[in-house]
Design a protein around this motif. Structure first.
Motif, PDB file in Angstrom:
ATOM      1  N   VAL A  26      -2.876  75.762  90.720  1.00  0.00           N
ATOM      2  CA  VAL A  26      -1.852  75.414  90.833  1.00  0.00           C
ATOM      3  C   VAL A  26      -1.305  75.069  89.033  1.00  0.00           C
ATOM      4  O   VAL A  26      -2.369  74.576  88.680  1.00  0.00           O
ATOM      5  CB  VAL A  26      -0.969  74.536  91.422  1.00  0.00           C
ATOM      6  CG1 VAL A  26      -0.810  75.368  93.163  1.00  0.00           C
ATOM      7  CG2 VAL A  26      -1.812  73.633  91.461  1.00  0.00           C
ATOM      8  N   ASP A  27      -0.568  75.402  88.289  1.00  0.00           N
ATOM      9  CA  ASP A  27      -0.409  75.077  86.880  1.00  0.00           C
ATOM     10  C   ASP A  27       0.112  73.528  87.473  1.00  0.00           C
ATOM     11  O   ASP A  27       0.206  72.842  86.368  1.00  0.00           O
ATOM     12  CB  ASP A  27       0.594  76.211  86.439  1.00  0.00           C
ATOM     13  CG  ASP A  27       0.059  77.240  86.751  1.00  0.00           C
ATOM     14  OD1 ASP A  27      -0.882  77.862  85.656  1.00  0.00           O
ATOM     15  OD2 ASP A  27       0.283  78.023  86.880  1.00  0.00           O
ATOM     16  N   ILE A  28       1.047  72.984  87.559  1.00  0.00           N
ATOM     17  CA  ILE A  28       1.700  71.857  88.012  1.00  0.00           C
ATOM     18  C   ILE A  28       2.500  71.602  89.107  1.00  0.00           C
ATOM     19  O   ILE A  28       2.424  72.621  90.320  1.00  0.00           O
ATOM     20  CB  ILE A  28       3.735  72.233  87.304  1.00  0.00           C
ATOM     21  CG1 ILE A  28       3.729  72.784  85.872  1.00  0.00           C
ATOM     22  CG2 ILE A  28       4.515  71.151  87.378  1.00  0.00           C
ATOM     23  CD1 ILE A  28       4.875  73.964  85.752  1.00  0.00           C
ATOM     24  N   VAL A  29       1.890  70.369  89.743  1.00  0.00           N
ATOM     25  CA  VAL A  29       1.939  69.301  90.288  1.00  0.00           C
ATOM     26  C   VAL A  29       3.904  68.647  90.564  1.00  0.00           C
ATOM     27  O   VAL A  29       3.960  67.912  89.335  1.00  0.00           O
ATOM     28  CB  VAL A  29       0.994  68.593  90.912  1.00  0.00           C
ATOM     29  CG1 VAL A  29       0.638  68.372  92.260  1.00  0.00           C
ATOM     30  CG2 VAL A  29      -0.598  70.007  91.362  1.00  0.00           C
ATOM     31  N   PHE A  51      -5.488  64.375  88.047  1.00  0.00           N
ATOM     32  CA  PHE A  51      -5.723  65.436  87.311  1.00  0.00           C
ATOM     33  C   PHE A  51      -5.266  65.538  86.264  1.00  0.00           C
ATOM     34  O   PHE A  51      -4.485  66.239  86.333  1.00  0.00           O
ATOM     35  CB  PHE A  51      -5.198  66.714  89.315  1.00  0.00           C
ATOM     36  CG  PHE A  51      -5.315  65.923  90.387  1.00  0.00           C
ATOM     37  CD1 PHE A  51      -7.061  67.317  89.792  1.00  0.00           C
ATOM     38  CD2 PHE A  51      -4.898  65.625  91.434  1.00  0.00           C
ATOM     39  CE1 PHE A  51      -6.972  66.530  91.764  1.00  0.00           C
ATOM     40  CE2 PHE A  51      -5.813  65.131  92.491  1.00  0.00           C
ATOM     41  CZ  PHE A  51      -6.903  65.842  92.746  1.00  0.00           C
ATOM     42  N   PRO A  52      -6.100  64.868  85.322  1.00  0.00           N
ATOM     43  CA  PRO A  52      -4.994  65.036  84.390  1.00  0.00           C
ATOM     44  C   PRO A  52      -5.251  66.429  83.641  1.00  0.00           C
ATOM     45  O   PRO A  52      -4.069  66.461  82.066  1.00  0.00           O
ATOM     46  CB  PRO A  52      -5.598  63.580  83.241  1.00  0.00           C
ATOM     47  CG  PRO A  52      -7.510  63.937  84.153  1.00  0.00           C
ATOM     48  CD  PRO A  52      -7.276  64.036  85.253  1.00  0.00           C
ATOM     49  N   GLN A  53      -5.430  67.634  83.810  1.00  0.00           N
ATOM     50  CA  GLN A  53      -6.073  68.672  84.018  1.00  0.00           C
ATOM     51  C   GLN A  53      -4.911  69.541  83.953  1.00  0.00           C
ATOM     52  O   GLN A  53      -4.033  70.669  83.635  1.00  0.00           O
ATOM     53  CB  GLN A  53      -7.351  69.473  83.782  1.00  0.00           C
ATOM     54  CG  GLN A  53      -7.300  69.837  85.229  1.00  0.00           C
ATOM     55  CD  GLN A  53      -7.628  68.960  86.546  1.00  0.00           C
ATOM     56  OE1 GLN A  53      -7.500  67.830  86.416  1.00  0.00           O
ATOM     57  NE2 GLN A  53      -7.613  69.174  87.526  1.00  0.00           N
ATOM     58  N   LEU A  54      -3.975  68.866  85.229  1.00  0.00           N
ATOM     59  CA  LEU A  54      -2.148  69.543  85.639  1.00  0.00           C
ATOM     60  C   LEU A  54      -1.762  69.533  85.137  1.00  0.00           C
ATOM     61  O   LEU A  54      -1.229  67.562  84.948  1.00  0.00           O
ATOM     62  CB  LEU A  54      -2.321  69.129  87.060  1.00  0.00           C
ATOM     63  CG  LEU A  54      -3.440  70.099  87.981  1.00  0.00           C
ATOM     64  CD1 LEU A  54      -3.207  69.564  89.207  1.00  0.00           C
ATOM     65  CD2 LEU A  54      -3.347  71.255  87.276  1.00  0.00           C
ATOM     66  N   LYS A  55      -0.827  69.311  84.610  1.00  0.00           N
ATOM     67  CA  LYS A  55       1.261  69.298  84.421  1.00  0.00           C
ATOM     68  C   LYS A  55       1.495  68.158  86.150  1.00  0.00           C
ATOM     69  O   LYS A  55       1.820  68.959  86.578  1.00  0.00           O
ATOM     70  CB  LYS A  55       1.728  69.853  84.056  1.00  0.00           C
ATOM     71  CG  LYS A  55       1.431  70.811  82.567  1.00  0.00           C
ATOM     72  CD  LYS A  55       2.802  71.366  82.067  1.00  0.00           C
ATOM     73  CE  LYS A  55       1.826  72.760  82.605  1.00  0.00           C
ATOM     74  NZ  LYS A  55       2.554  73.944  81.516  1.00  0.00           N
TER      75      LYS A  55
END
Ligand SMILES: O=C(CO)[C@H](O)[C@H](O)COP(=O)(O)O
Length: 210
Positions: A26-29, A51-55
């Protein structure tokens, strides 16, 4: 085209555990409105820290005092914040202005807007980042879906990105993708799946090919 996972019916800690299973797909949570009602913006902070890598999107569904609420969500680490399309233009402008200060994005949720085409054109002139058609749970229960509304915004929106949410599942995602939204939002279609990792991977594959 991006994929957003919506989490509505877990605690913040359960949400973090769940995202470990699907983080590569996924790209965004989205921290859903019920989670924020239960645990506040701390739920957003927990997700972003994990998850700092996810938006991370804070689904505040803002209706008023937009600048203040966008500021608080931004401070908690949200990358995107939602406001309702039914809100006053002054509120939309306040949200956009505050989001720009923090380098965040505003997604307008068109839930319960009756004249989607007219309101979407108005919002499109207010510099919002996303316009999202959304069939909420209460109308999903009546058998409705957002697919026709998606075609409507694709026709009239010229500046903002388009997004779609509301009951999308693996077996319906192809129909959604055919309309070419910029963002596909899936909640229960992943969180309630028997095999969430595999399901998220299959939806991601479809979205990336779309
Ligand atoms: O904002 C929401 C409900 O108001 C949900 O997050 C959104 O509808 C996506 O979840 P689902 O795919 O389960 O419908």
């Amino acid at each position: 085209m991006e994929l957003q996972l919506a989490i509505d019916l877990l605690t913040a800690d359960e949400a973090v555990e769940f995202v470990k299973k699907v983080e590569d797909h996924v790209d965004i949570v989205e921290i859903g409105t019920p989670v924020i009602i239960n645990e506040g913006l701390n739920a957003v902070k927990k997700m972003k820290d994990a998850f700092p890598q996810l938006k991370v999107l804070a689904d505040l569904k803002i209706m008023d005092a937009a600048g203040y609420e966008v500021m608080k969500a931004s401070e908690a680490g949200a990358d995107l914040i939602t406001i309702l399309g039914a809100a006053e233009d002054e509120s939309i402008r306040g949200a956009v202005q505050e989001a720009k200060k923090h380098n965040k994005k505003i997604l307008v949720d068109m839930i319960a807007v009756k004249d989607i085409a007219t309101r979407a054109q108005e919002l499109d002139k207010l510099d919002v980042d996303y316009i999202c058609v959304h069939t909420g749970y209460d109308l999903q229960a009546e058998g409705q879906n957002p697919f026709e509304d998606l075609k409507t915004i694709k026709r009239v929106v010229k500046n903002a990105k388009t997004a779609v949410a509301g009951g999308i599942k693996l077996d319906t995602v192809k129909e959604v993708i055919a309309a070419k939204p910029d963002l596909v939002i899936v909640g229960g279609g992943i969180t309630n799946a028997e095999q969430p990792t595999e399901t998220a991977a299959s939806i991601q594959q479809a979205v990336q090919q779309g």
